[in-house]
Write an enzyme that holds these catalytic residues in place. Structure first.
Site, PDB file in Angstrom:
ATOM      1  N   LYS A 197       0.912  -1.439   0.646  1.00 59.53           N
ATOM      2  CA  LYS A 197       0.522   0.228  -0.078  1.00 59.53           C
ATOM      3  C   LYS A 197       1.337   1.114   0.148  1.00 59.53           C
ATOM      4  CE  LYS A 197      -4.145  -2.361   2.117  1.00 59.53           C
ATOM      5  NZ  LYS A 197      -4.993  -2.008   3.424  1.00 59.53           N
TER       6      LYS A 197
ATOM      7  N   TYR B  54     -12.295  -2.266  -3.657  1.00 60.99           N
ATOM      8  CA  TYR B  54     -12.454  -2.425  -2.978  1.00 60.99           C
ATOM      9  C   TYR B  54     -14.159  -2.572  -2.475  1.00 60.99           C
ATOM     10  CZ  TYR B  54      -8.216  -2.502  -0.319  1.00 60.99           C
ATOM     11  OH  TYR B  54      -6.762  -3.013   0.193  1.00 60.99           O
TER      12      TYR B  54
ATOM     13  N   ASN C 135      -2.051   0.502   6.616  1.00 60.78           N
ATOM     14  CA  ASN C 135      -1.409  -1.003   7.060  1.00 60.78           C
ATOM     15  C   ASN C 135      -1.118  -2.076   6.512  1.00 60.78           C
ATOM     16  OD1 ASN C 135      -3.411  -1.761   5.600  1.00 60.78           O
ATOM     17  ND2 ASN C 135      -4.909  -3.019   7.353  1.00 60.78           N
TER      18      ASN C 135
ATOM     19  N   HIS D 231      -2.141  -5.661   1.500  1.00 58.78           N
ATOM     20  CA  HIS D 231      -3.273  -6.304   1.224  1.00 58.78           C
ATOM     21  C   HIS D 231      -3.065  -7.960   0.644  1.00 58.78           C
ATOM     22  CE1 HIS D 231      -7.224  -7.092  -0.878  1.00 58.78           C
ATOM     23  NE2 HIS D 231      -6.497  -7.641  -1.640  1.00 58.78           N
TER      24      HIS D 231
ATOM     25  N   GLU E 136      -9.045 -10.626  -8.219  1.00 58.14           N
ATOM     26  CA  GLU E 136      -8.587  -8.851  -7.814  1.00 58.14           C
ATOM     27  C   GLU E 136      -7.290  -9.758  -8.026  1.00 58.14           C
ATOM     28  OE1 GLU E 136      -9.627  -8.640  -3.391  1.00 58.14           O
ATOM     29  OE2 GLU E 136      -7.292  -9.743  -3.439  1.00 58.14           O
TER      30      GLU E 136
HETATM   31  P1  ADP Z   1      -7.160  -6.806   5.503  1.00 66.47           P
HETATM   32  O1  ADP Z   1      -6.966  -5.815   4.938  1.00 66.47           O
HETATM   33  O2  ADP Z   1      -6.979  -7.566   6.393  1.00 66.47           O
HETATM   34  O3  ADP Z   1      -8.035  -8.269   4.371  1.00 66.47           O
HETATM   35  P2  ADP Z   1     -10.873  -5.856   5.645  1.00 66.47           P
HETATM   36  O4  ADP Z   1     -10.811  -6.515   4.237  1.00 66.47           O
HETATM   37  O5  ADP Z   1     -11.304  -5.924   6.195  1.00 66.47           O
HETATM   38  O6  ADP Z   1      -9.491  -5.674   5.678  1.00 66.47           O
HETATM   39  O7  ADP Z   1     -10.696  -3.711   5.914  1.00 66.47           O
HETATM   40  C1  ADP Z   1      -9.766  -3.528   4.065  1.00 66.47           C
HETATM   41  C2  ADP Z   1      -8.815  -3.055   4.519  1.00 66.47           C
HETATM   42  O8  ADP Z   1     -10.052  -1.265   4.644  1.00 66.47           O
HETATM   43  C3  ADP Z   1      -8.463  -2.884   5.655  1.00 66.47           C
HETATM   44  O9  ADP Z   1      -6.914  -3.175   4.936  1.00 66.47           O
HETATM   45  C4  ADP Z   1      -8.023  -1.301   5.969  1.00 66.47           C
HETATM   46  O10 ADP Z   1      -7.257  -0.929   5.559  1.00 66.47           O
HETATM   47  C5  ADP Z   1      -9.335  -0.951   5.869  1.00 66.47           C
HETATM   48  N1  ADP Z   1     -10.250  -1.310   7.548  1.00 66.47           N
HETATM   49  C6  ADP Z   1     -11.108  -2.536   7.509  1.00 66.47           C
HETATM   50  N2  ADP Z   1     -11.404  -1.953   8.762  1.00 66.47           N
HETATM   51  C7  ADP Z   1     -11.256  -0.532   9.219  1.00 66.47           C
HETATM   52  C8  ADP Z   1     -11.712   0.186  10.597  1.00 66.47           C
HETATM   53  N3  ADP Z   1     -12.648  -0.257  11.529  1.00 66.47           N
HETATM   54  N4  ADP Z   1     -11.371   1.188   9.724  1.00 66.47           N
HETATM   55  C9  ADP Z   1     -10.502   1.882   8.795  1.00 66.47           C
HETATM   56  N5  ADP Z   1      -9.996   1.273   8.295  1.00 66.47           N
HETATM   57  C10 ADP Z   1     -10.809   0.125   8.027  1.00 66.47           C
HETATM   58 MG    MG Z   2      -9.672  -8.036   2.728  1.00 66.89          MG
END
Ligand code: ADP
Ligand code: MG
Length: 142
Positions: A11, A51, A114, A117, A128
């Site tokens: 990211k 997304y 974070n 992805h 994807e």
């Molecule tokens: P992952 O990336 O671990 O698969 P998700 O698919 O649940 O997680 O969410 C996609 C992305 O959306 C996350 O990587 C994060 O960047 C963002 N995200 C998820 N939950 C939150 C939240 N509660 N607050 C802010 N950003 C979030």
């Molecule tokens: Mg995810």
């Protein structure tokens, strides 16, 4: 265990920190091979399409704006159990909950920024990978 392909994205926050090499090293040291790469600066619209499953979530707008804030490195990874293995190497979505030694524990600053992805299922991995790559861009290393 079956050989799988998965989509990884480094990211904008991790690209800006110049830790692309550290992240790819972890994949390679754990048996995953990079079989396609694409560094791209997504538009907010493209990030929104990627997304789309999160469109109803309260963080969707911020997520799209963050993912289009700078270049990302999209990669197709190949290897045994690649989907779950990549998720394990990434660590939990919230870096505060990520296990020690994972990519997110080491490089993520917040749940928004974070670092990486990773696809969460075979079905989503196929969708994807197709979002970023044509068949001609993918070079199986088996
Ligand atoms: P992952 O990336 O671990 O698969 P998700 O698919 O649940 O997680 O969410 C996609 C992305 O959306 C996350 O990587 C994060 O960047 C963002 N995200 C998820 N939950 C939150 C939240 N509660 N607050 C802010 N950003 C979030
Ligand atoms: Mg995810």
């Amino acid at each position: 265990m079956a050989v799988q392909r998965t989509l990884s994205i480094i990211k904008p926050d991790a690209v800006a920190k110049n830790v692309i090499g550290d992240i790819i090293r972890r994949f390679e040291e754990n048996g995953l091979s990079v079989i396609a790469t694409n560094m791209i600066h997504l538009s907010a619209e493209q990030a929104g399409r990627f997304y789309a499953v999160h469109a109803e979530r309260p963080f969707y707008k911020d997520l799209c704006s963050f993912m289009s804030s700078g270049p990302v490195l999209a990669m197709c990874l190949e290897g045994k159990n690649a989907i779950a293995l990549n998720r394990q190497l990434m660590g939990a979505t919230n870096p505060k909950e990520a296990e020690e030694g994972t990519i997110r524990a080491d490089h993520a600053d917040s749940i928004d920024a974070n670092a990486v992805h990773g696809s969460d299922s075979e079905e989503n991995a196929a969708i994807e990978i197709d979002f970023f790559f044509s068949n001609l861009d993918i070079n199986s290393r088996l």
